[in-house]
Motif scaffolding. Structure first.
Motif, short mmCIF file in Angstrom:
data_model
loop_
_atom_site.label_atom_id
_atom_site.label_comp_id
_atom_site.label_asym_id
_atom_site.label_seq_id
_atom_site.Cartn_x
_atom_site.Cartn_y
_atom_site.Cartn_z
N VAL A 13 -32.06 -11.37 10.94
CA VAL A 13 -32.12 -10.13 10.14
C VAL A 13 -33.55 -9.88 9.68
CG1 VAL A 13 -31.35 -9.05 7.99
CG2 VAL A 13 -29.72 -10.32 9.39
N GLU A 16 -35.54 -8.52 12.56
CA GLU A 16 -34.96 -7.44 13.35
C GLU A 16 -35.93 -6.26 13.39
OE1 GLU A 16 -32.02 -5.31 15.55
OE2 GLU A 16 -32.13 -7.43 15.00
N SER A 207 -37.59 -5.63 5.27
CA SER A 207 -36.47 -6.40 5.82
C SER A 207 -35.82 -7.27 4.75
CB SER A 207 -36.95 -7.26 6.99
OG SER A 207 -35.89 -7.63 7.82
N SER A 275 -35.56 -15.85 19.26
CA SER A 275 -35.49 -14.47 18.80
C SER A 275 -36.31 -13.54 19.68
CB SER A 275 -36.01 -14.38 17.36
OG SER A 275 -36.10 -13.04 16.94
N ASP A 278 -34.70 -8.21 18.30
CA ASP A 278 -33.76 -7.11 18.49
C ASP A 278 -32.38 -7.69 18.78
OD1 ASP A 278 -32.35 -4.84 19.01
OD2 ASP A 278 -33.91 -3.91 20.22
N GLY A 279 -31.61 -7.94 17.70
CA GLY A 279 -30.30 -8.55 17.84
C GLY A 279 -29.28 -7.65 18.49
N THR A 280 -29.61 -6.36 18.67
CA THR A 280 -28.67 -5.43 19.30
C THR A 280 -28.82 -5.41 20.82
OG1 THR A 280 -30.17 -3.54 19.12
CG2 THR A 280 -28.73 -3.98 17.25
#
Length: 350
Positions: A13, A16, A207, A275, A278-280
């Motif tokens: 998070v 991100e 963030s 990582s 961009d977790g999407t």
């Protein structure tokens, strides 16, 4: 789940959108960064009629006793501005000031992780009086000059930031309480044009998110609360954040209040090698895209952001076995009621 594992998810998070593919600062998509969980200075927010938030608020429900204790961790990025200016050596020596500055070679921001931890908060004391904790991180300025065929001046600059974390609790039902956590940015702005968002971001919390831990008690899901707590759950006011249970499925001793909408018990896929900011996106897709970068693009990346350079190095050293593990995996099949009699359907949980 241990706090170290919780922070692995929280770091996803935290970073991100930090820097998106193709991970070059010259890329158009990276010219408008820092869009998640921004808590702006209160003075700036007032000039924008509070359309830009200066406060983040988390509210959730917990079950506890007089022996219940809480630990609250507020985490965010504190921006650091890097700049490099290149001068023409001969012009500088001859005093031709109008021709000295040849170009601004680079200017970009990095995010420095900050954390404020308030531990050992007794619920019984919290009911009597709110707990407040100051947020205060000093800025810094480092400059250097090198001389060769050209004169190169570089600087790393970070502004002072300050704010407040306020934690309170109130009784909702027998042994059930509402916990409230507010994060405020009180950083004063001196000589900053309120129309210059990029400059204001240097004084902002970026963030921003909160980790909540409980001992001798438990949190309740706001997404799927017990029936008797549905009304109190709906009454919780969360501003610019989204609290969910975190840990192993079924555990109720930790929550992550995130500026990104998540489900309870978010997980990092075990196949993920690190990582990508961009977790999407899908790791395999981003890895393949990294492999298509030209040598010039890779060179720009290597001389840019340290974290982005790590992504490139990690991708280039990826083994065939590691790459093959990135392919999509079906974790389980969940039975769904057939839409029409005589038809069967399965939902995939991935």
């Amino acid at each position: 789940m241990k706090i170290e594992h919780i922070k692995e998810i929280a770091d996803a998070v935290l970073y991100e959108g930090y820097l998106l593919y193709p991970y070059r600062r010259s890329a158009i998509k990276n010219r408008q960064r820092w869009t998640f969980g921004v808590v702006y200075p209160h003075a700036y927010s007032r000039t924008r009629c509070d359309t830009e938030p200066w406060k983040m608020q988390t509210e959730c429900l917990l079950q506890g006793t007089k022996n219940t204790q809480l630990t609250i961790s507020v985490r965010f990025l504190h921006l650091l501005l890097n700049s490099v200016v290149q001068y023409d050596h001969q012009s500088a020596l001859s005093g031709q000031t109008s021709a000295i500055q040849r170009q601004i070679q680079d200017e970009w921001e990095e995010g420095v992780a900050r954390e404020v931890v308030i531990a050992g908060i007794k619920l019984q004391n919290l009911l009597d009086q709110p707990v407040q904790e100051q947020i205060a991180f000093a800025g810094r300025y480092v400059s250097a000059t090198t001389t060769d065929a050209t004169i190169i001046s570089s600087a790393r600059e970070q502004q002072d930031i300050c704010g407040l974390v306020c934690i309170s609790a109130s009784k909702v039902a027998d042994a059930v309480y509402k916990l409230s956590i507010s994060i405020e940015n009180d950083t004063p702005q001196i000589g900053i044009d309120p129309g210059q968002r990029e400059a204001v971001l240097l004084y902002s919390f970026i963030s921003t998110h909160t980790i909540l831990q409980i001992e001798r008690g438990q949190f309740f899901s706001l997404l799927d609360p017990p029936a008797q707590l549905s009304e109190p759950a709906r009454a919780c006011q969360n501003l610019h954040t989204w609290p969910v249970l975190i840990g192993d499925a079924g555990e109720q001793n930790a929550m992550l209040s995130s500026p990104i909408i998540l489900y309870d018990y978010p997980r990092i896929a075990p196949e993920s090698i690190g990582s990508f900011f961009d977790g999407t996106e899908i790791d395999e897709l981003l890895t393949l895209r990294m492999m298509t970068l030209t040598e010039d693009e890779k060179e720009e990346l290597r001389h840019g952001d340290v974290r982005a350079r790590e992504i490139l190095e990690r991708t280039e050293s990826l083994s065939t076995e590691q790459f093959m593990k990135l392919h999509g995996v079906i974790r389980s099949y969940e039975w769904q009621q057939p839409a029409q009699e005589g038809k069967e359907s399965y939902g995939e949980s991935i």
